[in-house]
Design an enzyme around this catalytic site. Structure first.
Site, PDB file in Angstrom:
ATOM      1  N   GLU A  77      17.983  24.137 -81.014  1.00 34.60           N
ATOM      2  CA  GLU A  77      16.543  24.290 -80.846  1.00 34.60           C
ATOM      3  C   GLU A  77      16.006  23.298 -79.823  1.00 34.60           C
ATOM      4  O   GLU A  77      15.011  23.566 -79.157  1.00 34.60           O
ATOM      5  CB  GLU A  77      15.835  24.127 -82.196  1.00 34.60           C
ATOM      6  CG  GLU A  77      16.032  25.337 -83.103  1.00 34.60           C
ATOM      7  CD  GLU A  77      15.319  25.193 -84.431  1.00 34.60           C
ATOM      8  OE1 GLU A  77      14.500  26.052 -84.779  1.00 34.60           O
ATOM      9  OE2 GLU A  77      15.610  24.201 -85.150  1.00 34.60           O
ATOM     10  N   ASP A 116       9.602  16.913 -84.613  1.00 34.03           N
ATOM     11  CA  ASP A 116       9.974  18.278 -84.221  1.00 34.03           C
ATOM     12  C   ASP A 116       9.095  18.928 -83.153  1.00 34.03           C
ATOM     13  O   ASP A 116       9.062  20.154 -83.058  1.00 34.03           O
ATOM     14  CB  ASP A 116       9.963  19.192 -85.452  1.00 34.03           C
ATOM     15  CG  ASP A 116      10.943  18.787 -86.523  1.00 34.03           C
ATOM     16  OD1 ASP A 116      11.740  17.874 -86.272  1.00 34.03           O
ATOM     17  OD2 ASP A 116      10.924  19.385 -87.606  1.00 34.03           O
ATOM     18  N   GLU A 147      18.619  17.388 -86.225  1.00 31.46           N
ATOM     19  CA  GLU A 147      19.486  18.312 -86.942  1.00 31.46           C
ATOM     20  C   GLU A 147      19.905  19.467 -86.048  1.00 31.46           C
ATOM     21  O   GLU A 147      21.091  19.801 -85.970  1.00 31.46           O
ATOM     22  CB  GLU A 147      18.735  18.834 -88.177  1.00 31.46           C
ATOM     23  CG  GLU A 147      19.556  19.659 -89.123  1.00 31.46           C
ATOM     24  CD  GLU A 147      18.749  19.996 -90.364  1.00 31.46           C
ATOM     25  OE1 GLU A 147      19.161  19.586 -91.468  1.00 31.46           O
ATOM     26  OE2 GLU A 147      17.701  20.662 -90.241  1.00 31.46           O
ATOM     27  N   HIS A 166       8.986  23.230 -82.349  1.00 33.58           N
ATOM     28  CA  HIS A 166       7.849  24.113 -82.579  1.00 33.58           C
ATOM     29  C   HIS A 166       7.280  24.613 -81.253  1.00 33.58           C
ATOM     30  O   HIS A 166       7.105  25.816 -81.042  1.00 33.58           O
ATOM     31  CB  HIS A 166       6.747  23.383 -83.351  1.00 33.58           C
ATOM     32  CG  HIS A 166       7.156  22.874 -84.690  1.00 33.58           C
ATOM     33  ND1 HIS A 166       6.305  22.871 -85.780  1.00 33.58           N
ATOM     34  CD2 HIS A 166       8.312  22.339 -85.149  1.00 33.58           C
ATOM     35  CE1 HIS A 166       6.917  22.358 -86.825  1.00 33.58           C
ATOM     36  NE2 HIS A 166       8.135  22.020 -86.460  1.00 33.58           N
TER      37      HIS A 166
END
Length: 691
Positions: A524, A440, A520, A444
């Protein structure tokens, strides 16, 4: 949304005319992948050791951590990877190839591995030695099966190419029964018919003598090149195509940023003739067909849709420029200003860096970006009164992460793999949603970059002071240096999360999954590259703006192709398409309607996690209004479920506002809360910036 481990096993290369004048007038060099600042050194107790699987010269440079071959360098390296069109598994001294069948129902679709052919050395003197990756690149790896087999695994090649480095006897086995075995007169081509209905063809660079029994094939001593391909169609013309292009083979492939909004695929090739490769659905949409020959009838099945034959020495993928801007694309209705200002004042009054309790790099980053959105809304509607307080908030939240004074967490640089980890993640693989094992990172960091970009815009003095730290943060997942080369000057691996063949990112890092990498939250991922492009705007960095814009564009294309499931889509099986308007977790080898943290019935969560954060780029991501209508219609019944969260409802209403402004506005006013990265002022800005 990050990978959860609870149940948790867890372009627009806008033309120069499209680049704002501030960028053109204040250009800076961002062509070096290195940074003037390095975060404090950290030692991880949870990261795997890469030394068993990479050749020693590659260990001198940062290594990829979310790539298409990641399973080959984790644990014992024996899990399969999908290297289109084959699932390939390497187990110690052998390589197994599968042309997979596809299983689908209303909830899931995936490809099934079966070892159709397994290649090894007969009487291998070192049967327990692991494979070694001797080189890798954007589109390929070279996998050495010791001591004498070298496989060029190039994505999209209909052939598996193996170089036999020293004269040996080749041993090929199968899980099926060999029903037919037919050589040509020169013994440079063999057709292998299996009882599962498959026919494989083996080509060799010079005559090779093969003998067989019901389940295996043995060669005489041989050195040279062999190429193996499955006949994906019984049409006689299919075999003729393989025959025609069997002599030209790629040994590696790289993606290049070309001109202003293109990506070029270039392969290092050997042999004679023209190069035959396969294009996935997104390639086929973007490829400049005037530069290649399309073989429309030469197709392989894939979980990513049909793979179509393309003949050409290189490809150019073209995308239209998209607007990467600070503000809404169409502007905000002036009569709505008082409503937005009222909400904005209330939201800004609630900003207080000292009141933030989370130490999670993900949730903290979302709060930073939430505050930054308020500053841009204030600028867009001409209400600067709140900006000083927002500036104070952003400084108070961002600086501790950049200067290492944040209590309880922070960014560290670890040199084994070459990248950032968090303090919490240095000894806990589940902390920060696995950030410490390279999960990720774009999610972030993307939120932090958004805040940094906005703060550097409204306070250039601050921006200049923290520019080294900001760039070191950004380059963790945005470095453009070459991969697979020994270069000790590189601090970070090349474009850490982005997959240049699928043209979208992966979120999963150094964790072994049977179905490969996964992601997922497509939105983002878009936000990460969008935020990097905005940072280019803030710093007057034309190159960063262009690269960020290109990757934003590609990520949007990827989301619209692989995640957004339209009612009339033919990409996935009808059983899956019928019941799903958006994919939950997208894997290299699987599509799942469930999320890491919510069941498939929670449709509003699936929608929301592929919408947030709400910003100007969201309108580009959801530019297909007919699809949006389908998605919202599919989602709305789920909002009646007891326990449906207000934040996820808000994302659904936001999309509804693309075509039903007044209805969506009424629903938004009934919300009692918002996602932690969202606010009422942002929701009103969104609704009132629709047509």
């Amino acid at each position: 949304m990050p990978i959860f481990w609870a149940f948790i096993a867890l372009f627009t290369l806008g033309y120069n005319s499209h680049i704002p004048s501030v960028v053109q007038s204040r250009t800076t060099a961002y062509r070096s992948p290195t940074s003037a600042f390095t975060y404090p050194a950290g030692i991880s107790t949870v990261l795997p050791n890469p030394s068993s699987f990479f050749s020693p010269n590659l260990l001198k440079s940062p290594l990829p951590t979310s790539t298409f071959f990641q399973n080959y360098v984790i644990n014992n390296g024996s899990q399969q990877e999908y290297i289109h069109p084959y699932l390939i598994k390497s187990n110690l001294s052998s390589l197994s190839i599968s042309y997979p069948s596809i299983f689908s129902n209303s909830n899931i679709t995936y490809q099934i591995f079966n070892a159709d052919l397994t290649i090894s050395v007969f009487n291998n003197p070192n049967p327990n030695r692991t494979h070694v990756i001797s080189s890798f690149n954007d589109l390929s790896i070279t996998l050495d099966i010791q001591p004498n087999l070298r496989f060029f695994l190039v994505r999209g090649s209909p052939f598996i190419t193996c170089e036999i480095l020293k004269s040996i006897k080749l041993y090929i086995s199968t899980n099926h029964t060999i029903h037919g075995f037919v050589p040509n007169s020169s013994k440079t081509k063999y057709k292998i018919n299996l009882d599962n209905g498959q026919t494989w063809i083996l080509y060799s660079s010079s005559p090779i003598k093969l003998t067989h029994n019901k389940s295996s094939i043995l060669s005489d001593e041989f050195d040279g090149i062999i190429r193996i391909a499955v006949l994906a169609s019984s049409d006689s013309g299919f075999e003729s195509v393989l025959d025609t292009y069997s002599s030209r083979y790629p040994v590696s492939g790289r993606a290049l940023f070309k001109e202003q909004h293109n990506v070029e695929y270039k392969w290092v090739k050997k042999g004679s003739g023209d190069l035959l490769m396969l294009a996935n659905a997104l390639h086929f949409k973007l490829i400049d067909k005037s530069l290649v020959k399309v073989l429309n009838e030469f197709k392989y099945q894939s979980i990513d849709g049909e793979l179509v034959g393309i003949v050409g020495e290189s490809w150019v993928l073209k995308t239209d420029p998209i607007p990467v801007t600070w503000y809404s694309i169409k502007g905000v209705e002036k009569q709505s200003y008082p409503q937005i200002i009222k909400a904005l004042v209330q939201d800004v009054n609630g900003l207080n860096a000292s009141n933030i309790s989370t130490t999670s790099s993900y949730f903290f980053g979302k709060l930073v970006a939430r505050g930054a959105r308020m500053a841009l809304i204030a600028e867009e509607i001409g209400y600067p009164n709140v900006i000083p307080k927002i500036k104070t908030f952003l400084k108070g939240t961002i600086e501790p992460w950049l200067d290492g004074t944040f209590k309880g967490n922070g960014f560290l640089y670890e040199k084994t793999w070459g990248g950032l980890i968090t303090k919490q993640g240095s000894n806990d693989s589940t902390a920060d949603f696995g950030f410490g094992i390279y999960n990720d990172h774009h999610f972030h960091i993307g939120y932090f970059l958004y805040g940094i970009a906005v703060l550097a815009k409204i306070d250039p003095i601050w921006g200049n002071k923290y520019r080294p730290q900001a760039y070191a943060l950004m380059t963790d997942f945005m470095t453009l240096g070459r991969v697979g080369k020994s270069n000790s000057n590189l601090e970070y691996t090349r474009v850490r999360m982005f997959d240049f063949w699928k043209l979208h990112s992966w979120a999963a890092g150094l964790f072994e999954f049977t179905d490969g990498r996964n992601q997922e939250s497509s939105s983002e991922a878009v936000n990460a590259y969008y935020s990097a492009a905005l940072m280019g705007l803030a710093y007057g960095d034309t190159h960063l703006y262009k690269v960020g814009s290109l990757l934003t564009s590609m990520e949007i294309h990827g989301a619209q192709t692989w995640w957004h499931v339209k009612e009339d889509s033919k990409l996935y099986a009808s059983s899956y398409t019928r019941e799903n308007r958006v994919t939950g977790v997208l894997w290299a080898n699987k599509r799942d309607s469930a999320l890491w943290w919510a069941p498939r019935e929670f449709k509003e969560c699936r929608l929301g996690i592929n919408v947030l954060p709400l910003s100007p780029i969201t309108e580009v991501l959801f530019s297909d209004v007919e699809y949006v209508k389908q998605l919202v219609k599919w989602t709305l019944p789920a909002l009646a479920r007891e326990g449906a969260a207000e934040g996820w409802k808000g994302m659904t209403y936001a999309l509804e506002g693309l075509y039903e402004q007044e209805i969506a506005l009424k629903k938004i006013r009934t919300l009692t809360g918002h996602d932690d990265g969202n606010s009422l002022s942002n929701m009103l800005w969104w609704i009132f910036s629709r047509e």
